[in-house]
Design a protein around this motif. Structure first.
Motif, PDB file in Angstrom:
ATOM      1  N   LEU A   8       0.837  -1.202   0.000  1.00 24.93           N
ATOM      2  CA  LEU A   8       0.000   0.000   0.000  1.00 24.93           C
ATOM      3  C   LEU A   8       0.860   1.236   0.000  1.00 24.93           C
ATOM      4  O   LEU A   8       1.869   1.312   0.682  1.00 24.93           O
ATOM      5  CB  LEU A   8      -0.919   0.010   1.238  1.00 24.93           C
ATOM      6  CG  LEU A   8      -1.842  -1.196   1.384  1.00 24.93           C
ATOM      7  CD1 LEU A   8      -2.757  -0.996   2.568  1.00 24.93           C
ATOM      8  CD2 LEU A   8      -2.663  -1.387   0.114  1.00 24.93           C
ATOM      9  N   LEU A   9       0.421   2.234  -0.743  1.00 21.00           N
ATOM     10  CA  LEU A   9       1.181   3.480  -0.886  1.00 21.00           C
ATOM     11  C   LEU A   9       0.348   4.643  -0.398  1.00 21.00           C
ATOM     12  O   LEU A   9      -0.701   4.906  -0.958  1.00 21.00           O
ATOM     13  CB  LEU A   9       1.555   3.717  -2.348  1.00 21.00           C
ATOM     14  CG  LEU A   9       2.224   5.051  -2.639  1.00 21.00           C
ATOM     15  CD1 LEU A   9       3.525   5.130  -1.859  1.00 21.00           C
ATOM     16  CD2 LEU A   9       2.487   5.209  -4.119  1.00 21.00           C
ATOM     17  N   PRO A  10       0.784   5.332   0.681  1.00 24.63           N
ATOM     18  CA  PRO A  10       0.041   6.540   1.091  1.00 24.63           C
ATOM     19  C   PRO A  10       0.036   7.532  -0.045  1.00 24.63           C
ATOM     20  O   PRO A  10       1.035   7.758  -0.698  1.00 24.63           O
ATOM     21  CB  PRO A  10       0.869   7.065   2.284  1.00 24.63           C
ATOM     22  CG  PRO A  10       1.725   5.914   2.703  1.00 24.63           C
ATOM     23  CD  PRO A  10       1.955   5.076   1.485  1.00 24.63           C
ATOM     24  N   ALA A  75     -14.208   4.987 -10.361  1.00 26.27           N
ATOM     25  CA  ALA A  75     -15.384   4.123 -10.444  1.00 26.27           C
ATOM     26  C   ALA A  75     -15.062   2.962 -11.367  1.00 26.27           C
ATOM     27  O   ALA A  75     -14.674   3.163 -12.513  1.00 26.27           O
ATOM     28  CB  ALA A  75     -16.578   4.917 -10.968  1.00 26.27           C
ATOM     29  N   LYS A  76     -15.229   1.730 -10.877  1.00 21.09           N
ATOM     30  CA  LYS A  76     -14.814   0.534 -11.612  1.00 21.09           C
ATOM     31  C   LYS A  76     -16.011  -0.184 -12.212  1.00 21.09           C
ATOM     32  O   LYS A  76     -17.024  -0.389 -11.547  1.00 21.09           O
ATOM     33  CB  LYS A  76     -14.057  -0.397 -10.660  1.00 21.09           C
ATOM     34  CG  LYS A  76     -13.552  -1.688 -11.301  1.00 21.09           C
ATOM     35  CD  LYS A  76     -12.808  -2.518 -10.262  1.00 21.09           C
ATOM     36  CE  LYS A  76     -12.344  -3.847 -10.848  1.00 21.09           C
ATOM     37  NZ  LYS A  76     -11.650  -4.660  -9.822  1.00 21.09           N
ATOM     38  N   THR A  77     -15.901  -0.545 -13.493  1.00 18.09           N
ATOM     39  CA  THR A  77     -16.891  -1.384 -14.160  1.00 18.09           C
ATOM     40  C   THR A  77     -16.156  -2.549 -14.807  1.00 18.09           C
ATOM     41  O   THR A  77     -15.034  -2.392 -15.292  1.00 18.09           O
ATOM     42  CB  THR A  77     -17.679  -0.603 -15.230  1.00 18.09           C
ATOM     43  OG1 THR A  77     -16.754  -0.056 -16.179  1.00 18.09           O
ATOM     44  CG2 THR A  77     -18.469   0.539 -14.609  1.00 18.09           C
ATOM     45  N   THR A  78     -16.786  -3.734 -14.812  1.00 17.17           N
ATOM     46  CA  THR A  78     -16.111  -4.924 -15.321  1.00 17.17           C
ATOM     47  C   THR A  78     -16.808  -5.478 -16.556  1.00 17.17           C
ATOM     48  O   THR A  78     -18.004  -5.291 -16.757  1.00 17.17           O
ATOM     49  CB  THR A  78     -16.063  -6.020 -14.244  1.00 17.17           C
ATOM     50  OG1 THR A  78     -17.403  -6.353 -13.846  1.00 17.17           O
ATOM     51  CG2 THR A  78     -15.285  -5.549 -13.034  1.00 17.17           C
ATOM     52  N   THR A 157      -0.574  -8.465 -11.352  1.00 18.99           N
ATOM     53  CA  THR A 157       0.087  -7.391 -10.603  1.00 18.99           C
ATOM     54  C   THR A 157      -0.986  -6.711  -9.767  1.00 18.99           C
ATOM     55  O   THR A 157      -2.076  -6.421 -10.253  1.00 18.99           O
ATOM     56  CB  THR A 157       0.735  -6.372 -11.551  1.00 18.99           C
ATOM     57  OG1 THR A 157       1.775  -7.019 -12.284  1.00 18.99           O
ATOM     58  CG2 THR A 157       1.323  -5.210 -10.773  1.00 18.99           C
ATOM     59  N   GLU A 158      -0.668  -6.456  -8.513  1.00 16.09           N
ATOM     60  CA  GLU A 158      -1.667  -5.936  -7.582  1.00 16.09           C
ATOM     61  C   GLU A 158      -1.103  -4.750  -6.820  1.00 16.09           C
ATOM     62  O   GLU A 158       0.023  -4.784  -6.326  1.00 16.09           O
ATOM     63  CB  GLU A 158      -2.074  -7.048  -6.613  1.00 16.09           C
ATOM     64  CG  GLU A 158      -3.115  -6.649  -5.593  1.00 16.09           C
ATOM     65  CD  GLU A 158      -3.557  -7.845  -4.750  1.00 16.09           C
ATOM     66  OE1 GLU A 158      -3.211  -8.993  -5.134  1.00 16.09           O
ATOM     67  OE2 GLU A 158      -4.217  -7.647  -3.726  1.00 16.09           O
ATOM     68  N   GLY A 159      -1.870  -3.665  -6.732  1.00 16.67           N
ATOM     69  CA  GLY A 159      -1.450  -2.486  -5.987  1.00 16.67           C
ATOM     70  C   GLY A 159      -2.635  -1.605  -5.661  1.00 16.67           C
ATOM     71  O   GLY A 159      -3.641  -1.613  -6.367  1.00 16.67           O
ATOM     72  N   SER A 179     -10.522  -1.176  -2.864  1.00 11.86           N
ATOM     73  CA  SER A 179      -9.839  -2.425  -3.202  1.00 11.86           C
ATOM     74  C   SER A 179      -8.556  -2.162  -3.982  1.00 11.86           C
ATOM     75  O   SER A 179      -8.305  -1.039  -4.434  1.00 11.86           O
ATOM     76  CB  SER A 179     -10.763  -3.326  -4.024  1.00 11.86           C
ATOM     77  OG  SER A 179     -11.071  -2.722  -5.268  1.00 11.86           O
ATOM     78  N   ASP A 180      -7.759  -3.197  -4.141  1.00  9.71           N
ATOM     79  CA  ASP A 180      -6.540  -3.105  -4.944  1.00  9.71           C
ATOM     80  C   ASP A 180      -6.881  -3.170  -6.430  1.00  9.71           C
ATOM     81  O   ASP A 180      -7.904  -3.745  -6.824  1.00  9.71           O
ATOM     82  CB  ASP A 180      -5.583  -4.248  -4.616  1.00  9.71           C
ATOM     83  CG  ASP A 180      -4.908  -4.071  -3.267  1.00  9.71           C
ATOM     84  OD1 ASP A 180      -5.154  -3.036  -2.618  1.00  9.71           O
ATOM     85  OD2 ASP A 180      -4.159  -4.971  -2.864  1.00  9.71           O
TER      86      ASP A 180
END
Length: 197
Positions: A8-10, A75-78, A157-159, A179-180
């Motif tokens: 996690l990055l502040p 805002a995330k859409t899949t 890759t997760e961040g 979420s990541d």
């Protein structure tokens, strides 16, 4: 399956140095006059022709400085194999600025004790036209990023943080659900910054 996980990055830790938003002073205009025109005298009672003076056009504002820009949560859409994130960057400064083009995109994590923070820089595929956007104080510009979802057997890759790069620095963004960002591949599709109505 190995997961590349970025810590996690502040948001406060991602501020990048930016170029000054103060436009350079205009260069003086030099006019060359021929010696013949300097020595010639007008005929009494006649008038010399004059050329209309063209006003000097100045840009509507300097490039937006990331130090006075913020990004809303994305805002995330899949879809079947992709997911898209839309966010708006906002001019929080006291004067108008301009933004144009497509952001660079990196997924980032917490910086180590020394050196740079872990990040995965993605190749940006430009989506659609690009126009100059003038942002008055408080105005925003919207951008949409489309990432590739991981399929079985792929290495993700997760961040937590996405870094949106503009010509003079970077602006941080996180997802609205906290979420990541989990993506596969090295490519992201990005629209140009567009005026946010």
């Amino acid at each position: 399956m190995r997961i590349t996980r970025l810590a996690l990055l502040p948001v406060a830790g991602l501020a990048l140095a930016a170029c000054s938003a103060t436009p350079p002073a205009a260069a003086p205009v030099h006019t060359r006059t021929s010696s013949a025109s300097q020595s010639a005298s007008p005929v009494p009672g006649s008038t010399l022709p004059t050329k209309p003076v063209q006003p000097i056009k100045t840009p509507p504002g300097a490039p937006c400085n990331p130090q006075v820009m913020t990004a809303g949560t994305g805002a995330k859409t899949t879809a079947a194999s992709t997911f898209s994130v839309t966010t708006a960057v906002k001019n929080t400064g006291t004067s108008a600025c301009t933004i144009k083009g497509y952001p660079t995109v990196a997924i980032t994590g917490l910086p180590p004790a020394t050196g740079d923070w872990p990040r995965k820089q993605l190749k940006v595929v430009q989506d659609g036209p690009s126009d100059l956007v003038v942002l008055a104080p408080g105005d925003g510009a919207v951008v949409t990023l489309t990432f590739t979802q991981c399929q079985p057997g792929q290495e993700p890759t997760e961040g937590r943080v996405v870094l949106l790069g503009v010509p003079t620095g970077g602006i941080t963004m996180t997802l609205e659900d906290g979420s990541d960002v989990i993506e596969c591949g090295d490519v992201v599709k990005a629209t140009a910054f567009e005026a946010h109505l």
